[in-house]
Write a protein that holds these residues in place. Structure first.
Motif: not given
Length: 251
Positions: A15-35
């Motif tokens: 139940n992280e619908r409110e957060n998941i897209l922003e979380a993915l955006d932040r990770v992929l902007l911060a590092v070259d990694a897979d999620v």
């Protein structure tokens, strides 16, 4: 980047619908990694948002029911180890863990300076933001209790923002780790210590979630207290959680 040095950021969700897209955006902007999003059949559609995310670095592992944080991370570790990732990272979806510190955690492991790098609130330079006083007292007290009972040199053993080397994780008996919730983090720290892992703490600024509902509960806290007490008694009796060769032992 060679797959053997590539990082996988594991994000467990329920139940992280409110957060998941922003979380993915932040990770992929911060590092070259897979999620890898590990979703426990969230009824709010979290998994669908992750599935529709338009970036081939994002992967989704769906599970049939709510099985707990520790179980989700172990499933993520298994998934990543099978695919040859060299660094495996734990990170919450709720925005409490600063994506800007991902590179520092990953580099500590990738460089060989650490087998386990922990994003710590309770070392010099670490902090918490927007936490009520009682939560800070509870967290500091729990970590102090764990450090004393278990003989740990770690100040934030309950931290859920951390990076492991694949080599270290392969030495764990992951099937024997049955702690739920945040006690899972203490369990993994103790087992790493008993394996001779090089553990470092990196200071972070931890923020309370702004959206959604915390998964912390009284049962999780009680589980942690019971297990830490039991592990401490085992330690006094000279028994480790996991009797395995140290990382630097001859093979």
């Amino acid at each position: 980047m060679d797959q053997g040095t590539r990082a996988l950021v594991i994000v467990p969700t329920y139940n992280e619908r409110e957060n998941i897209l922003e979380a993915l955006d932040r990770v992929l902007l911060a590092v070259d990694a897979d999620v890898l999003v590990v979703d426990d059949a969230s009824p709010d559609g979290t998994a669908q948002l992750a599935r529709d995310y338009e970036d081939d670095r994002v992967h989704l592992l769906e599970r049939s029911g709510k099985r707990g944080l520790g179980s989700a991370y172990i499933a993520g570790f298994d998934w990543g180890l099978e695919r040859g990732y060299g660094v495996l990272v734990e990170m919450d979806a709720d925005g409490s863990h600063p994506a800007g510190r991902l590179e520092a955690l990953i580099e500590e492991v990738r460089s060989g300076r650490a087998d386990l790098a922990i994003g710590s609130r309770w070392v010099r330079g670490g902090s918490v933001v927007d936490w009520p006083r009682h939560r800070e007292v509870l967290s500091r007290g729990a970590n102090t209790y764990a450090r004393l009972m278990l003989g740990l040199g770690v100040h934030d053993a309950t931290a859920g923002f951390r990076a492991f080397s694949a080599e270290l994780l392969r030495r764990y008996d992951l099937g024997a780790v049955n702690a739920r919730g945040y006690c899972f983090q203490i369990d993994m720290t103790v087992r790493g210590r008993d394996l001779g892992a090089r553990i470092v703490e990196i200071p972070i600024e931890f923020r309370d979630r702004e959206k959604g509902t915390s998964k912390m509960s009284g049962d999780i806290i009680l589980e942690a207290m019971r297990k830490v007490t039991w592990w401490g008694l085992r330690r006094l009796a000279g028994r480790k959680l996991q009797e395995r060769p140290a990382l630097d032992a001859p093979r």
